[in-house]
Design a protein around this motif. Structure first.
Motif, PDB file in Angstrom:
ATOM      1  N   GLU A 268       0.789  -1.262  -0.121  1.00 52.67           N
ATOM      2  CA  GLU A 268      -0.128   0.033  -0.096  1.00 52.67           C
ATOM      3  C   GLU A 268       0.727   1.325  -0.052  1.00 52.67           C
ATOM      4  O   GLU A 268       0.327   2.323  -0.334  1.00 52.67           O
ATOM      5  N   HIS A 269       1.932   1.235   0.627  1.00 48.50           N
ATOM      6  CA  HIS A 269       3.042   2.383   0.593  1.00 48.50           C
ATOM      7  C   HIS A 269       4.317   1.956  -0.078  1.00 48.50           C
ATOM      8  O   HIS A 269       4.916   1.179   0.607  1.00 48.50           O
ATOM      9  N   LEU A 270       4.736   2.803  -1.063  1.00 54.30           N
ATOM     10  CA  LEU A 270       5.922   2.481  -1.648  1.00 54.30           C
ATOM     11  C   LEU A 270       6.887   3.606  -1.889  1.00 54.30           C
ATOM     12  O   LEU A 270       6.257   4.917  -2.319  1.00 54.30           O
ATOM     13  N   GLU A 271       7.975   3.844  -1.120  1.00 55.57           N
ATOM     14  CA  GLU A 271       8.755   5.104  -1.487  1.00 55.57           C
ATOM     15  C   GLU A 271      10.123   4.567  -1.988  1.00 55.57           C
ATOM     16  O   GLU A 271      10.906   3.717  -1.654  1.00 55.57           O
ATOM     17  N   LEU A 272      10.382   5.235  -3.120  1.00 57.18           N
ATOM     18  CA  LEU A 272      11.524   4.850  -3.903  1.00 57.18           C
ATOM     19  C   LEU A 272      12.500   6.240  -4.100  1.00 57.18           C
ATOM     20  O   LEU A 272      12.252   6.811  -4.908  1.00 57.18           O
ATOM     21  N   MET A 273      13.599   5.957  -3.155  1.00 59.70           N
ATOM     22  CA  MET A 273      14.702   6.889  -3.560  1.00 59.70           C
ATOM     23  C   MET A 273      15.712   6.326  -3.866  1.00 59.70           C
ATOM     24  O   MET A 273      16.895   6.299  -3.228  1.00 59.70           O
ATOM     25  N   PHE A 289       0.894  -2.214  -9.207  1.00 58.71           N
ATOM     26  CA  PHE A 289       0.621  -1.950  -7.809  1.00 58.71           C
ATOM     27  C   PHE A 289      -0.776  -1.193  -7.580  1.00 58.71           C
ATOM     28  O   PHE A 289      -1.053  -0.152  -7.030  1.00 58.71           O
ATOM     29  N   ARG A 290      -1.855  -1.950  -7.843  1.00 58.15           N
ATOM     30  CA  ARG A 290      -3.106  -1.505  -7.685  1.00 58.15           C
ATOM     31  C   ARG A 290      -3.582  -1.147  -6.406  1.00 58.15           C
ATOM     32  O   ARG A 290      -4.709  -0.248  -6.399  1.00 58.15           O
ATOM     33  N   ARG A 291      -3.147  -1.626  -5.250  1.00 58.93           N
ATOM     34  CA  ARG A 291      -3.637  -1.259  -4.040  1.00 58.93           C
ATOM     35  C   ARG A 291      -2.919  -0.096  -3.509  1.00 58.93           C
ATOM     36  O   ARG A 291      -2.908   0.268  -2.271  1.00 58.93           O
ATOM     37  N   LEU A 292      -1.900   0.446  -4.058  1.00 62.53           N
ATOM     38  CA  LEU A 292      -1.055   1.580  -3.639  1.00 62.53           C
ATOM     39  C   LEU A 292      -1.966   2.686  -3.218  1.00 62.53           C
ATOM     40  O   LEU A 292      -2.794   3.120  -3.976  1.00 62.53           O
ATOM     41  N   LYS A 293      -1.755   3.162  -1.960  1.00 59.54           N
ATOM     42  CA  LYS A 293      -2.300   4.382  -1.359  1.00 59.54           C
ATOM     43  C   LYS A 293      -1.245   5.277  -1.217  1.00 59.54           C
ATOM     44  O   LYS A 293      -1.811   6.551  -1.366  1.00 59.54           O
ATOM     45  N   SER A 294      -0.184   5.216  -1.262  1.00 60.61           N
ATOM     46  CA  SER A 294       1.054   6.209  -1.208  1.00 60.61           C
ATOM     47  C   SER A 294       2.361   5.910  -2.053  1.00 60.61           C
ATOM     48  O   SER A 294       2.802   4.699  -1.903  1.00 60.61           O
ATOM     49  N   LEU A 295       2.492   6.765  -2.914  1.00 57.94           N
ATOM     50  CA  LEU A 295       3.815   6.358  -3.945  1.00 57.94           C
ATOM     51  C   LEU A 295       4.754   7.964  -3.743  1.00 57.94           C
ATOM     52  O   LEU A 295       4.388   8.861  -4.083  1.00 57.94           O
ATOM     53  N   VAL A 296       5.979   7.383  -3.453  1.00 57.13           N
ATOM     54  CA  VAL A 296       6.727   8.505  -3.416  1.00 57.13           C
ATOM     55  C   VAL A 296       7.996   8.085  -4.414  1.00 57.13           C
ATOM     56  O   VAL A 296       8.706   7.192  -4.239  1.00 57.13           O
ATOM     57  N   CYS A 297       8.274   8.999  -5.498  1.00 61.13           N
ATOM     58  CA  CYS A 297       9.326   8.936  -6.287  1.00 61.13           C
ATOM     59  C   CYS A 297      10.467   9.933  -6.149  1.00 61.13           C
ATOM     60  O   CYS A 297      10.167  11.077  -6.385  1.00 61.13           O
ATOM     61  N   SER A 313      -3.467   7.841 -13.393  1.00 61.28           N
ATOM     62  CA  SER A 313      -4.819   7.242 -14.130  1.00 61.28           C
ATOM     63  C   SER A 313      -4.962   5.834 -13.626  1.00 61.28           C
ATOM     64  O   SER A 313      -6.238   5.343 -13.296  1.00 61.28           O
ATOM     65  N   THR A 314      -3.891   5.141 -13.585  1.00 57.28           N
ATOM     66  CA  THR A 314      -3.992   3.883 -13.381  1.00 57.28           C
ATOM     67  C   THR A 314      -4.180   3.254 -12.201  1.00 57.28           C
ATOM     68  O   THR A 314      -4.783   2.406 -11.776  1.00 57.28           O
ATOM     69  N   LEU A 315      -3.483   4.127 -10.947  1.00 54.03           N
ATOM     70  CA  LEU A 315      -3.397   3.710  -9.788  1.00 54.03           C
ATOM     71  C   LEU A 315      -4.333   4.654  -8.957  1.00 54.03           C
ATOM     72  O   LEU A 315      -4.198   5.619  -8.450  1.00 54.03           O
ATOM     73  N   SER A 316      -5.876   4.306  -9.231  1.00 50.36           N
ATOM     74  CA  SER A 316      -6.740   5.227  -8.856  1.00 50.36           C
ATOM     75  C   SER A 316      -7.039   5.437  -7.240  1.00 50.36           C
ATOM     76  O   SER A 316      -7.629   6.017  -6.769  1.00 50.36           O
ATOM     77  N   LYS A 317      -6.278   4.277  -6.622  1.00 51.76           N
ATOM     78  CA  LYS A 317      -6.534   4.225  -5.014  1.00 51.76           C
ATOM     79  C   LYS A 317      -5.539   5.356  -4.410  1.00 51.76           C
ATOM     80  O   LYS A 317      -5.579   5.329  -3.077  1.00 51.76           O
ATOM     81  N   LEU A 318      -4.686   5.769  -5.149  1.00 50.71           N
ATOM     82  CA  LEU A 318      -3.576   6.634  -4.414  1.00 50.71           C
ATOM     83  C   LEU A 318      -4.066   7.886  -3.630  1.00 50.71           C
ATOM     84  O   LEU A 318      -5.225   8.531  -4.016  1.00 50.71           O
ATOM     85  N   GLU A 319      -3.763   7.968  -2.588  1.00 52.46           N
ATOM     86  CA  GLU A 319      -4.155   9.040  -1.628  1.00 52.46           C
ATOM     87  C   GLU A 319      -2.889   9.997  -1.523  1.00 52.46           C
ATOM     88  O   GLU A 319      -3.088  11.371  -1.140  1.00 52.46           O
ATOM     89  N   LYS A 320      -1.695   9.518  -1.650  1.00 54.66           N
ATOM     90  CA  LYS A 320      -0.476  10.369  -1.561  1.00 54.66           C
ATOM     91  C   LYS A 320       0.477   9.974  -2.583  1.00 54.66           C
ATOM     92  O   LYS A 320       0.603   8.889  -2.928  1.00 54.66           O
ATOM     93  N   ALA A 321       0.950  11.109  -3.431  1.00 56.88           N
ATOM     94  CA  ALA A 321       1.726  10.923  -4.568  1.00 56.88           C
ATOM     95  C   ALA A 321       2.870  12.087  -4.590  1.00 56.88           C
ATOM     96  O   ALA A 321       2.528  13.086  -4.574  1.00 56.88           O
ATOM     97  N   VAL A 322       3.979  11.614  -4.801  1.00 57.19           N
ATOM     98  CA  VAL A 322       5.148  12.469  -4.822  1.00 57.19           C
ATOM     99  C   VAL A 322       6.033  12.242  -6.007  1.00 57.19           C
ATOM    100  O   VAL A 322       6.600  11.228  -6.027  1.00 57.19           O
ATOM    101  N   PHE A 323       6.220  13.027  -6.896  1.00 57.97           N
ATOM    102  CA  PHE A 323       7.166  12.965  -7.947  1.00 57.97           C
ATOM    103  C   PHE A 323       8.088  14.032  -7.931  1.00 57.97           C
ATOM    104  O   PHE A 323       7.657  15.157  -8.461  1.00 57.97           O
ATOM    105  N   LEU A 324       9.395  14.024  -7.828  1.00 66.19           N
ATOM    106  CA  LEU A 324      10.273  15.017  -7.533  1.00 66.19           C
ATOM    107  C   LEU A 324      11.156  15.337  -8.928  1.00 66.19           C
ATOM    108  O   LEU A 324      11.795  16.223  -8.589  1.00 66.19           O
ATOM    109  N   HIS A 325      11.029  14.651  -9.860  1.00 62.72           N
ATOM    110  CA  HIS A 325      11.585  14.991 -11.229  1.00 62.72           C
ATOM    111  C   HIS A 325      10.792  14.610 -12.319  1.00 62.72           C
ATOM    112  O   HIS A 325      10.905  13.372 -12.918  1.00 62.72           O
TER     113      HIS A 325
END
Length: 598
Positions: A268-273, A289-297, A313-325
């Motif tokens: 549900e929560h994935l952070e990729l640094m 990763f259709r169940r993801l609620k949080s994604l940090v890139c 669009s694909t991960l519609s359950k996302l509640e938090k999204a971070v794209f830094l680049h």
């Protein structure tokens, strides 16, 4: 080990022939020599033969008991020690020097041999409680003026201290499983991974607790984490991993790690640094990763604007999204949609960052996120420039945001008007105000009063001046608790104090301000700091970095902390880059309980 013949008091034996006693003594010496040479089994045989010749000599029993201890045959050693006690039931019986058995060099104290030997055997066998009882019993038997009491008390105290520290038993063998598991959950992932290296038993125990491996966090790893370790973590969770923070891995293994994570259906929560420069491939790996609620890139994952739109669009359950680049991709990508989703009702927190020269990736459409609470648009290009932050003309409002973080944004004159009343935190870094019919650099007030705004931060924001700051502080009714006006070159101490003088009339709630930052503000010296402290008596933290203050400011706040009549009770003072402050003043402030950050 050997007993000295001149130190032994042998019980009078009338039933034994003199020749038997001499034979026993000879065999005893033979056994002692064998012991010294390391022939323990030969020593046992000699001592046993000596006892056949004279079975009432406690010295021979003591020698054999010591040899049994060396062989770790503690049951035989205990039997000889008990026989010694039976042969010498009274304290005036066989006495022997302790240095031969307890390595106390030079000690001339003597104690009853049988009890001491028995206690030592029990200690060697791990029966510390019984050994303590033996020591205590021996003390009861000895007279109060006995010369050996002091040493025996020392031995008893040493043993009691050892027992008081616990038996150092493995906690995971004595705690119920539920309590052990509950305790381990309070440790960080790094601590749990470290505990596994203590011993094989702990590794097996922790590795079998599936609940400990639902969250994998590689933050703080001192070296590169191999992909095999991540595979093991996932295996221990039985592929039920729910949270993963992946950082500090070998770049060439990123694709393999993403494949392994895709096999965890509960993630549900994935952070990729991590570093990854293939946006098309990244989307293909992330889309399942259709169940993801949080994604940090992180900033090392380069993504096109179209790729970000496809992920949202694909991960519609996302509640938090971070794209830094994020970068704009003018070429067509058939596999990816070029537009962002039309509706994301679950999105609550969105952060988009870019360092490209043209900030086309920083697009925000408010109609898409009706429930958005946190929005961050971060642009940090190589050269000074701003991106345009505005809404669609027909919809001049923002979602019910609680936090708005804009860095490098060109705002419009009606920016204040579109801020929602729900806003609690507003951070503005650099940027500018676009040209309007009212004139360049003008911010117009609106009807909203920002009744929930607690934190307002301006950092290196050139458009902040008397008029714009007055809108936020005097026109609004914001009950601010934190205010930073750092590195704003169109502000100075006189302008700030002029605004603060009007708080009582326009916004008395600001008198409750607890944190203020005026780093690098022109004209900020000791006298202006004193005025600030008088106008804002509830301040607890004050940032005066790169200002012209001296040690007088530190002394003022330090003395006030210990003055019952003083209203100002500052807790922390930040004075980075204040060259006029002496080390003596800093030391004085800290001695008086003032936290000073230099």
């Amino acid at each position: 080990m050997a007993s000295r013949p001149d130190m032994r008091v042998v019980r009078a034996v009338t039933s034994k022939k003199k020749v038997d006693i001499e034979q026993a003594a000879t065999l005893q010496r033979t056994g002692q020599n064998a012991y010294k040479d390391g022939d323990l089994q030969g020593a046992i045989e000699s001592f046993t033969q000596a006892l056949v010749a004279n079975n009432e000599d406690t010295g021979i029993l003591d020698n054999r008991a010591a040899t049994y201890c060396k062989l770790k045959q503690y049951s035989q050693a205990r039997a000889d020690a008990r026989a010694m006690v039976k042969l010498a039931p009274n304290e005036d019986r066989v006495i022997i020097r302790l240095d031969a058995y307890f390595s106390i060099v030079g000690s001339s104290l003597t104690l009853e041999k049988g009890y001491l030997r028995l206690a030592k055997v029990l200690c060697l066998d791990g029966n510390f409680d019984k050994a303590r009882d033996i020591y205590e019993y021996a003390l009861q038997k000895l007279p109060a003026d006995h010369s050996g009491r002091e040493l025996l008390e020392q031995l008893l105290k040493k043993l009691q201290d050892k027992l008081a520290g616990g038996n150092r038993r493995d906690p995971f063998t004595i705690l119920p499983l539920e309590i052990a598991e509950f305790t381990l959950r309070h440790l960080s992932f790094k601590q749990v991974a470290g505990i596994m290296r203590v011993c094989k038993g702990w590794s097996q125990f922790l590795g079998g607790l599936t609940s400990l491996w639902m969250r994998v966090d590689l933050t703080g790893a001192r070296s590169r984490v191999p992909w095999t370790s991540i595979r093991n973590y996932i295996h221990r969770s039985r592929a039920q991993l729910t949270n993963a923070t992946i950082t500090n891995i070998v770049p060439s293994t990123t694709s393999k790690v993403l494949d392994m994570l895709s096999r965890c259906p509960q993630l549900e929560h994935l952070e990729l640094m991590i570093r990854y420069d293939y946006p098309k491939e990244f989307y293909l790996k992330i889309k399942d990763f259709r169940r993801l609620k949080s994604l940090v890139c992180g900033a090392d994952i380069s993504l096109s604007h179209a790729c970000v739109g496809s992920i949202l669009s694909t991960l519609s359950k996302l509640e938090k999204a971070v794209f830094l680049h994020v970068w704009d991709n003018p070429t067509t990508e058939p596999q990816l949609t070029s537009t962002w989703p039309e509706h994301l009702p679950n999105m609550k927190s969105l952060t988009i960052g870019s360092s490209q020269e043209n900030p086309h990736g920083l697009i925000f459409q408010e109609a898409v996120y009706p429930n958005l609470e946190e929005l961050g648009l971060v642009w940090d290009p190589a050269r000074s420039q701003s991106f345009r932050f505005h809404l669609m003309p027909e919809k001049e409002y923002l979602p019910p945001l609680r936090i708005l973080d804009l860095r490098g944004a060109t705002i419009q004159s009606w920016f204040y008007s579109m801020l929602p009343d729900s806003l609690e935190t507003l951070r503005l870094f650099s940027g500018s105000i676009g040209s309007t019919h009212l004139g360049r650099g003008t911010l117009s007030p609106g009807q909203n009063k920002l009744p929930n705004l607690k934190t307002l931060i301006f950092n290196d924001t050139p458009w902040v001046n008397h008029s714009t700051l007055a809108i936020f502080l005097l026109h609004s009714e914001a009950p601010l608790r934190t205010l930073h006006v750092n590195l704003c070159h169109n502000m100075d101490s006189a302008v700030l104090t002029e605004i603060l003088y009007m708080l009582d009339e326009f916004n008395p709630k600001l008198k409750e301000l607890t944190e203020l930052g005026v780093a690098c503000m022109a004209g900020m010296d000791d006298s202006f700091v004193k005025r600030l402290s008088e106008m804002l008596p509830n301040l607890k933290t004050l940032d005066l970095s790169q200002t012209r203050i001296t040690g007088c400011t530190i002394r003022m706040f330090a003395d006030a902390r210990n003055d019952e009549l003083a209203i100002e009770k500052l807790d922390a003072l930040i004075i980075k880059g204040c060259d006029d402050v002496s080390r003596d003043a800093i030391d004085y402030g800290r001695q008086m309980g003032l936290k000073i950050v230099t």
